[in-house]
Design a protein around this motif. Structure first.
Motif, PDB file in Angstrom:
ATOM      1  N   VAL A  92       0.841  -1.202   0.000  1.00 33.99           N
ATOM      2  CA  VAL A  92       0.000   0.000   0.000  1.00 33.99           C
ATOM      3  C   VAL A  92       0.872   1.247   0.000  1.00 33.99           C
ATOM      4  N   SER A  93       0.318   2.303  -0.568  1.00 34.17           N
ATOM      5  CA  SER A  93       0.921   3.632  -0.422  1.00 34.17           C
ATOM      6  C   SER A  93      -0.103   4.492   0.301  1.00 34.17           C
ATOM      7  N   VAL A  94       0.377   5.348   1.197  1.00 34.52           N
ATOM      8  CA  VAL A  94      -0.499   6.151   2.044  1.00 34.52           C
ATOM      9  C   VAL A  94      -0.113   7.623   1.921  1.00 34.52           C
ATOM     10  N   GLY A  95      -1.121   8.477   1.833  1.00 30.89           N
ATOM     11  CA  GLY A  95      -0.902   9.918   1.820  1.00 30.89           C
ATOM     12  C   GLY A  95      -1.697  10.582   2.924  1.00 30.89           C
ATOM     13  N   ILE A  96      -1.156  11.623   3.546  1.00 25.37           N
ATOM     14  CA  ILE A  96      -1.829  12.328   4.635  1.00 25.37           C
ATOM     15  C   ILE A  96      -1.720  13.832   4.410  1.00 25.37           C
ATOM     16  N   ALA A  97      -2.828  14.528   4.622  1.00 26.75           N
ATOM     17  CA  ALA A  97      -2.826  15.988   4.593  1.00 26.75           C
ATOM     18  C   ALA A  97      -3.722  16.471   5.723  1.00 26.75           C
ATOM     19  N   ALA A  98      -3.316  17.532   6.421  1.00 27.60           N
ATOM     20  CA  ALA A  98      -4.081  18.003   7.581  1.00 27.60           C
ATOM     21  C   ALA A  98      -3.994  19.517   7.710  1.00 27.60           C
ATOM     22  N   MET A  99      -5.027  20.085   8.354  1.00 31.50           N
ATOM     23  CA  MET A  99      -5.095  21.530   8.568  1.00 31.50           C
ATOM     24  C   MET A  99      -5.850  21.802   9.868  1.00 31.50           C
ATOM     25  N   LYS A 100      -5.311  22.719  10.678  1.00 27.81           N
ATOM     26  CA  LYS A 100      -5.972  23.088  11.930  1.00 27.81           C
ATOM     27  C   LYS A 100      -7.149  24.025  11.666  1.00 27.81           C
ATOM     28  N   LYS A 101      -8.088  24.025  12.591  1.00 33.73           N
ATOM     29  CA  LYS A 101      -9.172  24.998  12.545  1.00 33.73           C
ATOM     30  C   LYS A 101      -8.590  26.399  12.683  1.00 33.73           C
ATOM     31  N   ARG A 102      -9.142  27.340  11.937  1.00 24.38           N
ATOM     32  CA  ARG A 102      -8.639  28.703  11.976  1.00 24.38           C
ATOM     33  C   ARG A 102      -8.678  29.246  13.402  1.00 24.38           C
ATOM     34  N   GLY A 103      -7.547  29.766  13.862  1.00 21.56           N
ATOM     35  CA  GLY A 103      -7.458  30.356  15.186  1.00 21.56           C
ATOM     36  C   GLY A 103      -6.997  29.403  16.274  1.00 21.56           C
ATOM     37  N   GLU A 104      -6.865  28.119  15.966  1.00 18.43           N
ATOM     38  CA  GLU A 104      -6.430  27.134  16.956  1.00 18.43           C
ATOM     39  C   GLU A 104      -4.940  26.843  16.814  1.00 18.43           C
ATOM     40  N   LYS A 105      -4.299  26.545  17.949  1.00 18.61           N
ATOM     41  CA  LYS A 105      -2.870  26.243  17.934  1.00 18.61           C
ATOM     42  C   LYS A 105      -2.596  24.777  17.617  1.00 18.61           C
ATOM     43  N   VAL A 106      -3.540  23.887  17.959  1.00 23.20           N
ATOM     44  CA  VAL A 106      -3.358  22.458  17.695  1.00 23.20           C
ATOM     45  C   VAL A 106      -4.616  21.915  17.034  1.00 23.20           C
ATOM     46  N   SER A 107      -4.474  20.807  16.355  1.00 25.05           N
ATOM     47  CA  SER A 107      -5.613  20.146  15.725  1.00 25.05           C
ATOM     48  C   SER A 107      -6.231  19.131  16.685  1.00 25.05           C
ATOM     49  N   GLY A 108      -7.548  19.033  16.657  1.00 22.74           N
ATOM     50  CA  GLY A 108      -8.238  18.035  17.471  1.00 22.74           C
ATOM     51  C   GLY A 108      -8.307  16.684  16.809  1.00 22.74           C
ATOM     52  N   ASP A 109      -7.777  16.573  15.587  1.00 18.43           N
ATOM     53  CA  ASP A 109      -7.730  15.288  14.877  1.00 18.43           C
ATOM     54  C   ASP A 109      -6.420  14.577  15.185  1.00 18.43           C
ATOM     55  N   ARG A 110      -6.480  13.269  15.267  1.00 18.56           N
ATOM     56  CA  ARG A 110      -5.267  12.452  15.404  1.00 18.56           C
ATOM     57  C   ARG A 110      -5.425  11.212  14.551  1.00 18.56           C
ATOM     58  N   GLY A 111      -4.312  10.745  13.975  1.00 21.12           N
ATOM     59  CA  GLY A 111      -4.370   9.542  13.160  1.00 21.12           C
ATOM     60  C   GLY A 111      -3.033   8.842  13.123  1.00 21.12           C
TER      61      GLY A 111
END
Length: 302
Positions: A92-111
């Motif tokens: 398999v090949s895996v790709g990841i892209a992520a973006m924080k909510k505007r105004g937040e210092k960290v993202s609430g998503d984890r993977g």
């Protein structure tokens, strides 16, 4: 238990392996067996493995001797001991892209994603309640707990149910919850299973078109009884099939034709597909929520 299973040891392969090692002046103990899942394991123990390891093609040589294509696990088994496993026919090949909510210092998503010793690819994505530090703590805990169970060999459906129970048992002072997306792909057979607790839809492109995989359960730790089953969807992935798993910031409504259009473009580069999906979601919805995209493509092992 493994050696006494129906598959058990392979004495003939062990003898061939020992003879081959002796031809290289290596005195070694060797065992060849298949585990309960049918996967071949090769273990070589010797204080003199250097003559073997100095050959760049030593894996190909050992594969020819044993009669099974072999690969080496990521974990180093230590000096004097070499552990090899039967190589999976699929990769398999895996790709990841992520973006924080505007105004937040960290993202609430984890993977995360990893491959188990049984040759199963596991992809986990969790979206914590709200945004910021508290959401990040919940999603990080979900991913860590689930990964430990899966790496220990616990059945994925059972792991998800235990995870839900853990979230429900949290202190009343911490009313956290998180969506959970788990994708498991057997790299020997292509059998895939999607497990969801309150997660956004996932999409799989195959020769028959694009399939939308949607769940109905609540997020882990929210509204579900102890032991509530996750949504489960099973299918078989073949070489060339592609999947998109995303948090609900990416899929904000039922207008998902744009995702199907992206998949129909036939991206070979999973990083490019993940970036394109995230970019289109940002244009449509803005950065009003944390957004994470994980893309997976199944191929024949080179």
């Amino acid at each position: 238990d493994e050696l006494g299973s129906i598959n058990g040891s392979d004495p003939l392969a062990e003898r061939r392996l020992v003879r081959y090692l002796k031809s290289m002046d290596i005195d070694a103990e060797a065992s060849v067996y298949r585990d309960c899942g049918g996967r071949a394991h090769v273990i070589i123990e010797s204080g003199r493995l250097t003559p073997l390891m100095r050959h760049d093609d030593y894996l190909e040589r050992l594969s020819s001797v044993v009669g099974v294509r072999l690969c080496q696990p990521n974990e180093d088994d230590g000096a004097g001991r070499l552990l090899l496993l039967e190589a999976e026919p699929l990769a398999v090949s895996v790709g990841i892209a992520a973006m924080k909510k505007r105004g937040e210092k960290v993202s609430g998503d984890r993977g995360t994603y990893f491959k188990t010793d049984a040759g199963v690819l596991c992809v986990i994505l969790s979206d914590g309640m709200g945004a910021g530090d508290e959401a990040a703590k919940d999603s990080q805990a979900v991913v860590a707990i689930l990964e430990k169970f899966l790496r220990s060999g616990v059945d994925p459906a059972v792991s998800m149910k235990i995870l839900n129970s853990v979230m429900l048992l949290k202190s009343p002072d911490s009313w956290g919850y998180a969506t959970v997306d788990l994708m498991c792909v057997n790299l020997f057979t292509g059998d895939a299973c999607f497990y969801k607790y309150g997660a956004a839809p996932s999409y799989v492109r195959s020769g028959k078109g694009v399939k939308r995989i949607k769940g109905e359960t609540f997020a882990a730790g929210l509204g579900g009884a102890d032991g509530t089953e996750p949504d489960i969807v099973r299918l078989r992935l073949r070489p060339g099939n592609t999947a998109i798993i995303a948090s609900d910031g990416v899929i904000a409504d039922n207008e998902d034709e744009w995702i199907k259009t992206l998949l129909d473009k036939g991206f070979d580069d999973m990083k490019a597909l993940a970036r394109a999906t995230l970019g289109e979601a940002e244009k449509r919805y803005g950065a009003t929520d944390d957004m994470t995209v994980v893309t997976v493509r199944v191929e024949e092992r080179a």
